[in-house]
Scaffold this motif. Structure first.
Motif, PDB file in Angstrom:
ATOM      1  N   GLY A   1      52.417  27.401   2.459  1.00  0.00           N
ATOM      2  CA  GLY A   1      51.247  26.745   3.036  1.00  0.00           C
ATOM      3  C   GLY A   1      49.928  27.382   2.682  1.00  0.00           C
ATOM      4  N   SER A   2      49.882  28.199   1.655  1.00  0.00           N
ATOM      5  CA  SER A   2      48.623  28.820   1.259  1.00  0.00           C
ATOM      6  C   SER A   2      47.867  27.893   0.328  1.00  0.00           C
ATOM      7  N   GLY A   3      46.673  28.290  -0.035  1.00  0.00           N
ATOM      8  CA  GLY A   3      45.853  27.461  -0.905  1.00  0.00           C
ATOM      9  C   GLY A   3      44.855  26.668  -0.095  1.00  0.00           C
ATOM     10  N   GLY A   4      44.100  25.800  -0.781  1.00  0.00           N
ATOM     11  CA  GLY A   4      43.050  25.035  -0.130  1.00  0.00           C
ATOM     12  C   GLY A   4      43.583  23.875   0.682  1.00  0.00           C
ATOM     13  N   PRO A   5      42.678  23.205   1.378  1.00  0.00           N
ATOM     14  CA  PRO A   5      43.081  22.068   2.209  1.00  0.00           C
ATOM     15  C   PRO A   5      43.492  20.861   1.369  1.00  0.00           C
ATOM     16  N   VAL A   6      44.315  20.019   1.966  1.00  0.00           N
ATOM     17  CA  VAL A   6      44.725  18.765   1.336  1.00  0.00           C
ATOM     18  C   VAL A   6      43.932  17.637   1.986  1.00  0.00           C
ATOM     19  N   ILE A   7      43.247  16.859   1.158  1.00  0.00           N
ATOM     20  CA  ILE A   7      42.424  15.769   1.671  1.00  0.00           C
ATOM     21  C   ILE A   7      42.969  14.435   1.155  1.00  0.00           C
ATOM     22  N   PRO A   8      43.413  13.567   2.043  1.00  0.00           N
ATOM     23  CA  PRO A   8      43.913  12.256   1.610  1.00  0.00           C
ATOM     24  C   PRO A   8      42.766  11.338   1.202  1.00  0.00           C
ATOM     25  N   VAL A   9      43.013  10.553   0.163  1.00  0.00           N
ATOM     26  CA  VAL A   9      41.996   9.646  -0.366  1.00  0.00           C
ATOM     27  C   VAL A   9      42.587   8.235  -0.467  1.00  0.00           C
ATOM     28  N   VAL A  10      41.884   7.280   0.102  1.00  0.00           N
ATOM     29  CA  VAL A  10      42.288   5.874   0.017  1.00  0.00           C
ATOM     30  C   VAL A  10      41.262   5.140  -0.831  1.00  0.00           C
ATOM     31  N   ARG A  11      41.735   4.433  -1.850  1.00  0.00           N
ATOM     32  CA  ARG A  11      40.841   3.667  -2.726  1.00  0.00           C
ATOM     33  C   ARG A  11      40.811   2.212  -2.274  1.00  0.00           C
ATOM     34  N   LEU A  12      39.620   1.715  -1.992  1.00  0.00           N
ATOM     35  CA  LEU A  12      39.421   0.308  -1.636  1.00  0.00           C
ATOM     36  C   LEU A  12      38.619  -0.341  -2.759  1.00  0.00           C
ATOM     37  N   GLN A  13      39.308  -0.995  -3.634  1.00  0.00           N
ATOM     38  CA  GLN A  13      38.676  -1.552  -4.825  1.00  0.00           C
ATOM     39  C   GLN A  13      39.018  -3.019  -4.978  1.00  0.00           C
ATOM     40  N   GLY A  14      37.993  -3.839  -5.129  1.00  0.00           N
ATOM     41  CA  GLY A  14      38.213  -5.251  -5.382  1.00  0.00           C
ATOM     42  C   GLY A  14      37.408  -6.143  -4.462  1.00  0.00           C
ATOM     43  N   VAL A  15      37.560  -7.435  -4.668  1.00  0.00           N
ATOM     44  CA  VAL A  15      36.905  -8.434  -3.837  1.00  0.00           C
ATOM     45  C   VAL A  15      37.628  -8.517  -2.500  1.00  0.00           C
ATOM     46  N   ILE A  16      36.878  -8.706  -1.440  1.00  0.00           N
ATOM     47  CA  ILE A  16      37.454  -8.760  -0.092  1.00  0.00           C
ATOM     48  C   ILE A  16      37.807 -10.207   0.229  1.00  0.00           C
TER      49      ILE A  16
ATOM     50  N   LEU B   1      33.366  12.166  -5.811  1.00  0.00           N
ATOM     51  CA  LEU B   1      34.407  12.654  -4.913  1.00  0.00           C
ATOM     52  C   LEU B   1      34.839  14.079  -5.248  1.00  0.00           C
ATOM     53  N   HIS B   2      35.216  14.324  -6.495  1.00  0.00           N
ATOM     54  CA  HIS B   2      35.741  15.639  -6.869  1.00  0.00           C
ATOM     55  C   HIS B   2      34.704  16.732  -6.662  1.00  0.00           C
ATOM     56  N   GLY B   3      33.488  16.487  -7.149  1.00  0.00           N
ATOM     57  CA  GLY B   3      32.452  17.505  -7.028  1.00  0.00           C
ATOM     58  C   GLY B   3      32.095  17.797  -5.578  1.00  0.00           C
ATOM     59  N   THR B   4      31.988  16.746  -4.783  1.00  0.00           N
ATOM     60  CA  THR B   4      31.608  16.925  -3.380  1.00  0.00           C
ATOM     61  C   THR B   4      32.682  17.670  -2.601  1.00  0.00           C
ATOM     62  N   LEU B   5      33.940  17.289  -2.790  1.00  0.00           N
ATOM     63  CA  LEU B   5      35.017  17.935  -2.031  1.00  0.00           C
ATOM     64  C   LEU B   5      35.199  19.388  -2.455  1.00  0.00           C
ATOM     65  N   ARG B   6      35.058  19.679  -3.732  1.00  0.00           N
ATOM     66  CA  ARG B   6      35.166  21.065  -4.184  1.00  0.00           C
ATOM     67  C   ARG B   6      34.008  21.901  -3.638  1.00  0.00           C
ATOM     68  N   GLU B   7      32.834  21.314  -3.606  1.00  0.00           N
ATOM     69  CA  GLU B   7      31.665  22.032  -3.101  1.00  0.00           C
ATOM     70  C   GLU B   7      31.804  22.349  -1.616  1.00  0.00           C
ATOM     71  N   ARG B   8      32.365  21.405  -0.876  1.00  0.00           N
ATOM     72  CA  ARG B   8      32.436  21.579   0.583  1.00  0.00           C
ATOM     73  C   ARG B   8      33.677  22.331   1.047  1.00  0.00           C
ATOM     74  N   PHE B   9      34.780  22.173   0.320  1.00  0.00           N
ATOM     75  CA  PHE B   9      36.048  22.731   0.810  1.00  0.00           C
ATOM     76  C   PHE B   9      36.688  23.734  -0.140  1.00  0.00           C
ATOM     77  N   GLY B  10      35.974  24.075  -1.203  1.00  0.00           N
ATOM     78  CA  GLY B  10      36.469  25.101  -2.095  1.00  0.00           C
ATOM     79  C   GLY B  10      37.180  24.551  -3.310  1.00  0.00           C
ATOM     80  N   LYS B  11      37.270  25.396  -4.341  1.00  0.00           N
ATOM     81  CA  LYS B  11      37.858  24.944  -5.610  1.00  0.00           C
ATOM     82  C   LYS B  11      39.347  24.702  -5.513  1.00  0.00           C
ATOM     83  N   ASP B  12      40.008  25.211  -4.446  1.00  0.00           N
ATOM     84  CA  ASP B  12      41.449  25.015  -4.303  1.00  0.00           C
ATOM     85  C   ASP B  12      41.795  23.759  -3.508  1.00  0.00           C
ATOM     86  N   VAL B  13      40.807  22.948  -3.184  1.00  0.00           N
ATOM     87  CA  VAL B  13      41.089  21.730  -2.439  1.00  0.00           C
ATOM     88  C   VAL B  13      42.038  20.833  -3.242  1.00  0.00           C
ATOM     89  N   THR B  14      42.966  20.208  -2.561  1.00  0.00           N
ATOM     90  CA  THR B  14      43.905  19.284  -3.202  1.00  0.00           C
ATOM     91  C   THR B  14      43.594  17.868  -2.750  1.00  0.00           C
TER      92      THR B  14
END
Length: 287
Positions: free
Chosen positions: A22-37, A231-244
């Motif tokens: 359980g070591s390493g950075g935090p795991v952040i789930p990502v949901v992609r909402l792409q397309g016409v509604i 997404l990648h840049g923001t999450l790494r900046e806020r939660f560290g380079k080990d964020v998953t």
């Protein structure tokens, strides 16, 4: 079924010892909402039926510091937009999680409605945001069928049942009634945006709720977005380079293929029409 399968984020696997202990950075789930509604269960479409299971799975990550949602949509159904936004807030409150929304090409109209469900909206400087308005479109074929010598016969019960019939001349009372419906829906849209971002928006109502859309670079100063980035840049900046980054996507199996991009036999024409309609909606933004 789902309406979005492209551009999924594949997170690199952490080393085995980090996964075990359980070591390493935090795991952040990502949901992609792409397309016409749309309420239609077709490839490339977003609706509460396709989105809710993915959102619910993402919010089950108890240790995740935030939930990330990617929005890339030109809009569509007002009802489905509200249902999706509402579900995001319900889950966020239930699990006491902050939601970061990342905009790609566009979060316009219904796409922006969904984006405002986030606690923060972060967009690429060239993303298109806003379009807080309502549009209804149709065609009129009255002159066409007259030139072809076609006599159309229509029977209804209820004097207004033929509203929006493309083969009948427009009636002033129909136009007035449709306009009122649009205003009612627009009010719902405005009220929701105000409930989420009233303290952040810097322009008066008659400048922000016009249906116009802007680049996120300009939208930042208007209060439509909270920051510029990805997404990648923001999450790494806020939660560290080990964020998953963990992509929450539907499982794809052989038996599921008809629902994830391949039409069932006999529905190919419907999918072609849906793609043409989607292309037309995207084209309103010049995309």
């Amino acid at each position: 079924m789902t309406a979005f399968t492209d551009g999924q984020i594949d997170a690199p696997k952490r080393p085995w010892y980090k996964r075990i202990f359980g070591s390493g950075g935090p795991v952040i789930p990502v949901v992609r909402l792409q397309g016409v509604i749309s309420q239609e269960l077709k490839p490339g479409r977003l609706n509460i039926a396709s989105v809710a299971p993915l959102l619910e799975k993402a919010f089950k990550f108890k240790k995740a510091p935030v939930i990330a949602i990617i929005v890339n949509s030109p809009g569509g159904s007002a009802v489905q937009s509200r249902l999706i936004a509402q579900r995001i807030r319900q889950l966020a409150d239930q699990h006491e999680k902050k939601v970061l929304v990342f905009v790609e090409d566009a979060a316009a109209s219904g796409g922006y409605f969904i984006a405002t469900a986030g606690d923060e909206i972060i967009a690429d400087p060239s993303s298109l945001v806003g379009s807080i308005g309502v549009i209804m479109a149709s065609f009129g074929f009255v002159d066409a069928i007259a030139r072809l010598g076609i006599d159309r016969r229509l029977y209804t019960a209820g004097k207004n049942k033929s509203t929006l019939d493309p083969f009948l001349p427009e009636k002033p009372e129909d136009i007035e009634r449709i306009k009122q419906m649009e205003l009612d829906i627009h009010d719902v849209f405005i009220d929701y945006v105000k409930s989420r971002r009233a303290s952040k928006i810097t322009l008066p109502d008659d400048e922000i709720y016009t249906g116009e859309f802007w680049t996120a670079k300009r939208g930042l100063g208007m209060g439509l977005v909270d920051g510029l980035g990805d997404l990648h840049g923001t999450l790494r900046e806020r939660f560290g380079k080990d964020v998953t980054i963990k992509s929450i996507a539907p499982k794809r199996g052989l038996l599921q293929l008809p629902n994830f991009g391949l039409s069932a036999r006999g529905d190919i024409a419907g999918d072609v029409i849906a793609k043409i309609e989607d292309r037309e909606i995207w084209s309103r933004l010049g995309l």
